[in-house]
Design an enzyme around this catalytic site. Structure first.
Site, PDB file in Angstrom:
ATOM      1  N   TYR A  53       0.854  -1.193   0.000  1.00 14.49           N
ATOM      2  CA  TYR A  53       0.000   0.000   0.000  1.00 14.49           C
ATOM      3  C   TYR A  53       0.884   1.235   0.000  1.00 14.49           C
ATOM      4  O   TYR A  53       1.258   1.773   1.049  1.00 14.49           O
ATOM      5  CB  TYR A  53      -0.938   0.002   1.208  1.00 14.49           C
ATOM      6  CG  TYR A  53      -2.032  -1.038   1.141  1.00 14.49           C
ATOM      7  CD1 TYR A  53      -2.292  -1.756  -0.022  1.00 14.49           C
ATOM      8  CD2 TYR A  53      -2.815  -1.300   2.258  1.00 14.49           C
ATOM      9  CE1 TYR A  53      -3.299  -2.701  -0.071  1.00 14.49           C
ATOM     10  CE2 TYR A  53      -3.835  -2.247   2.219  1.00 14.49           C
ATOM     11  CZ  TYR A  53      -4.071  -2.942   1.054  1.00 14.49           C
ATOM     12  OH  TYR A  53      -5.076  -3.882   1.013  1.00 14.49           O
ATOM     13  N   HIS A 128      -1.457 -12.087   0.425  1.00 13.90           N
ATOM     14  CA  HIS A 128      -2.262 -11.082  -0.258  1.00 13.90           C
ATOM     15  C   HIS A 128      -3.043 -11.626  -1.446  1.00 13.90           C
ATOM     16  O   HIS A 128      -4.181 -11.229  -1.688  1.00 13.90           O
ATOM     17  CB  HIS A 128      -1.341  -9.942  -0.726  1.00 13.90           C
ATOM     18  CG  HIS A 128      -2.027  -8.634  -0.850  1.00 13.90           C
ATOM     19  ND1 HIS A 128      -1.377  -7.444  -0.669  1.00 13.90           N
ATOM     20  CD2 HIS A 128      -3.286  -8.296  -1.159  1.00 13.90           C
ATOM     21  CE1 HIS A 128      -2.206  -6.443  -0.859  1.00 13.90           C
ATOM     22  NE2 HIS A 128      -3.380  -6.943  -1.160  1.00 13.90           N
ATOM     23  N   SER A 208     -13.261  -3.714  -0.049  1.00 14.22           N
ATOM     24  CA  SER A 208     -14.173  -2.928  -0.879  1.00 14.22           C
ATOM     25  C   SER A 208     -15.622  -3.181  -0.475  1.00 14.22           C
ATOM     26  O   SER A 208     -16.472  -3.468  -1.314  1.00 14.22           O
ATOM     27  CB  SER A 208     -13.974  -3.237  -2.368  1.00 14.22           C
ATOM     28  OG  SER A 208     -14.582  -2.263  -3.183  1.00 14.22           O
ATOM     29  N   PRO A 209     -15.943  -3.067   0.824  1.00 19.68           N
ATOM     30  CA  PRO A 209     -17.284  -3.436   1.284  1.00 19.68           C
ATOM     31  C   PRO A 209     -18.385  -2.471   0.857  1.00 19.68           C
ATOM     32  O   PRO A 209     -19.565  -2.790   0.997  1.00 19.68           O
ATOM     33  CB  PRO A 209     -17.135  -3.434   2.809  1.00 19.68           C
ATOM     34  CG  PRO A 209     -16.061  -2.430   3.064  1.00 19.68           C
ATOM     35  CD  PRO A 209     -15.087  -2.605   1.936  1.00 19.68           C
ATOM     36  N   LEU A 210     -18.008  -1.290   0.338  1.00 19.32           N
ATOM     37  CA  LEU A 210     -19.005  -0.291  -0.032  1.00 19.32           C
ATOM     38  C   LEU A 210     -19.225  -0.221  -1.536  1.00 19.32           C
ATOM     39  O   LEU A 210     -19.826   0.724  -2.037  1.00 19.32           O
ATOM     40  CB  LEU A 210     -18.587   1.080   0.507  1.00 19.32           C
ATOM     41  CG  LEU A 210     -18.394   1.126   2.026  1.00 19.32           C
ATOM     42  CD1 LEU A 210     -17.853   2.477   2.469  1.00 19.32           C
ATOM     43  CD2 LEU A 210     -19.705   0.817   2.745  1.00 19.32           C
ATOM     44  N   GLY A 211     -18.735  -1.215  -2.262  1.00 19.05           N
ATOM     45  CA  GLY A 211     -18.869  -1.207  -3.709  1.00 19.05           C
ATOM     46  C   GLY A 211     -20.318  -1.131  -4.156  1.00 19.05           C
ATOM     47  O   GLY A 211     -21.167  -1.890  -3.692  1.00 19.05           O
TER      48      GLY A 211
END
Length: 319
Positions: A53, A128, A208-211
């Site tokens: 990152y 990863h 990416s839980p809010l995709g």
């Protein structure tokens, strides 16, 4: 904040995906540190990072170092904070993402991550992404060696299939505690992995839980929003953001789910943390379960880009 478990460790039900604090478009360090501190103030005790990152080619470990500085400068108790980091991916500086699951690389990467985080042993170290050039059992074997050496206390795997989960579980036993796959209102193709994780007692950490959910502000006291998804309608009924509803819905999917929303502003993570206290009724959950983005999902805001890069290698999903 309510707690959930990763192995034997209790953590807040909502985590912080720290990737936006270090990649392209990142905030300055003052705001980045303030975001981590706001998360801790809100009861977040799981912070997700990775050695890859960063933005520029010579910045490997930028996010790990940032998280370590933020924890060191926090005025409160951080003894309950679990920092989860990952190894096995790289960023050469041209916007692309590479993968390297060679055992020697993973073992060196874990040692480097421990030094950057300033810990004797990493609380949770996750592979990863599977490397198609390396047999999966060999990459997982490196995690076994890291556990046996005491370099890491617990292991996880990311971007995996059910078969890869079963293989890792057979090789690592109780040392495997988590699965981190993409999962959101708009992307639900890890249902089988979620179910298997629950069956095996593994925490499921959606990246990416809010995709698919736009962060629309509430339009006045009526609570109506400008977007028309089921998540926006439920948000309007509760007078909260659709992102908060999306995270509460994720928590309802299984008691093993711990979402990792990415945030680069204190206000964003404070709002996300409130999802752990949002109660959704059975009819609301049924409506959200049935929702499909169809051809017009909401666009993600720049502040809440994915907590992990998509498998395409892009930082945000293609339009």
């Amino acid at each position: 904040m309510p707690y959930r478990r990763i192995g034997s460790t209790a953590v807040g039900a909502i985590g912080l995906g720290a990737m936006p604090l270090s990649i392209e478009g990142r905030p300055d360090e003052t705001r980045a540190v303030a975001t981590v501190h706001a998360a801790l103030d809100a009861g977040v005790t799981l912070i997700d990072t990775a050695d890859s990152y960063h933005w520029h080619a010579d910045e490997r470990g930028h996010n790990e170092l940032l998280v370590a500085r933020a924890l060191a400068s926090y005025g409160g108790d951080t003894s309950a904070v679990l920092v989860a980091t990952k190894g096995g991916r790289g960023r050469p500086g041209d916007g692309s993402w590479t993968v390297n699951g060679a055992p020697g690389h993973l073992k060196r990467a874990a040692q480097d991550s421990a030094r950057r985080l300033g810990v004797e042993a990493i609380g949770l170290y996750q592979l990863h992404k599977p490397d198609p050039a390396v047999p999966w059992a060999e990459s997982v074997g490196a995690l076994r060696e890291l556990l046996d050496a005491g370099t890491i206390r617990a292991a996880g795997i990311s971007n995996v299939t059910t078969g890869q989960i079963r293989t890792a579980h057979a090789l690592l036993g109780d040392g495997l505690v988590s699965v981190q796959n993409q999962y959101s209102p708009a992307v639900r193709d890890s249902e089988a992995e979620l179910r298997l994780s629950a069956e095996l007692g593994l925490a499921f950490l959606p990246w990416s839980p809010l995709g698919g959910i736009a962060r629309s502000s509430l339009d006045g006291p009526s609570g109506t929003t400008s977007s028309g998804t089921a998540f926006h309608h439920v948000a309007a009924a509760h007078g909260v953001s659709p992102h908060r509803v999306a995270l509460a819905w994720l928590l309802s999917r299984s008691p093993t789910v711990i979402p990792l929303p990415g945030s680069s502003r204190p206000s964003s993570i404070r709002d996300s943390a409130e999802a752990a206290q949002l109660h959704l009724g059975a009819d609301e959950l049924a409506l959200l379960d049935a929702w499909s983005p169809g051809g017009r999902p909401g666009a993600e805001s720049p502040d809440d880009r994915p907590a992990e890069e998509p498998s395409s290698g892009l930082l945000v999903p293609p339009a």
